[in-house]
Design an enzyme around this catalytic site. Structure first.
Site, PDB file in Angstrom:
ATOM      1  N   GLY A   1       0.826  -1.204   0.000  1.00 57.50           N
ATOM      2  CA  GLY A   1       0.000   0.000   0.000  1.00 57.50           C
ATOM      3  C   GLY A   1       0.859   1.253   0.000  1.00 57.50           C
ATOM      4  O   GLY A   1       0.599   2.197   0.732  1.00 57.50           O
ATOM      5  N   HIS A   2       1.890   1.249  -0.845  1.00 52.85           N
ATOM      6  CA  HIS A   2       2.767   2.410  -0.953  1.00 52.85           C
ATOM      7  C   HIS A   2       3.569   2.337  -2.254  1.00 52.85           C
ATOM      8  O   HIS A   2       3.543   1.335  -2.954  1.00 52.85           O
ATOM      9  CB  HIS A   2       3.735   2.488   0.244  1.00 52.85           C
ATOM     10  N   ALA A   3       4.263   3.430  -2.533  1.00 50.92           N
ATOM     11  CA  ALA A   3       5.214   3.493  -3.638  1.00 50.92           C
ATOM     12  C   ALA A   3       6.490   4.121  -3.097  1.00 50.92           C
ATOM     13  O   ALA A   3       6.455   4.812  -2.073  1.00 50.92           O
ATOM     14  CB  ALA A   3       4.667   4.342  -4.780  1.00 50.92           C
TER      15      ALA A   3
ATOM     16  N   ARG B   1       2.422  -0.463  -4.988  1.00 51.01           N
ATOM     17  CA  ARG B   1       2.289  -1.905  -4.833  1.00 51.01           C
ATOM     18  C   ARG B   1       1.450  -2.241  -3.619  1.00 51.01           C
ATOM     19  O   ARG B   1       1.526  -1.575  -2.588  1.00 51.01           O
ATOM     20  CB  ARG B   1       3.655  -2.592  -4.738  1.00 51.01           C
TER      21      ARG B   1
END
Length: 131
Positions: free
Chosen positions: A47-49, A94
């Site tokens: 839950g981040h990039a 992702r």
């Protein structure tokens, strides 16, 4: 999508197989290695990039889905082989989902943890990378 699967060298042996990450298998030098395990059924990770950092993910055991987004399109990749990993380039959102029982996700990174390199809100990610 600017991510790719990389097959690791596999040394087959009747006593058990061995795969190794060394030399130029990855396009970066390792500075951080961590792993996710005991992920409860239905839980999601990621839950981040990252702004500048790459990551290489391997399903050491079991399986899980990696949902990728580049700001324009989404793609889901199933990781389920301990000798095949996914190279995720910077600027890629992702999410890790659908962990099987006993799944272990190994993450290899070219840098130590730096919070400033993370984008943790999808709306901010789309503002930066979306079309």
């Amino acid at each position: 999508m600017n991510c790719k699967l990389i097959e690791l060298p596999k040394i087959e042996d009747p006593r058990g197989n061995l795969s190794v990450i060394e030399g130029d298998v990855l396009p970066f030098s390792m500075k951080r290695v961590y792993y996710l395990y005991d992920v409860p059924s239905g839980a999601e990770r990621g839950g981040h990039a990252h702004i500048a950092q790459e990551a290489f993910l391997i399903a050491l055991s079991g399986s899980f889905d990696v949902v990728l987004h580049d700001g324009r399109e989404e793609q889901t990749i199933l990781l389920n082989k301990p000798n095949v990993g996914l190279l995720i380039n910077p600027g890629t959102w992702r999410e890790l989902k659908n962990f099987s029982s006993g799944a272990i996700c190994l993450v290899v990174s070219p840098a130590v943890f730096e919070e400033a390199d993370y984008i943790r809100e999808f709306d901010l990610f789309l503002e930066r990378y979306g079309v």
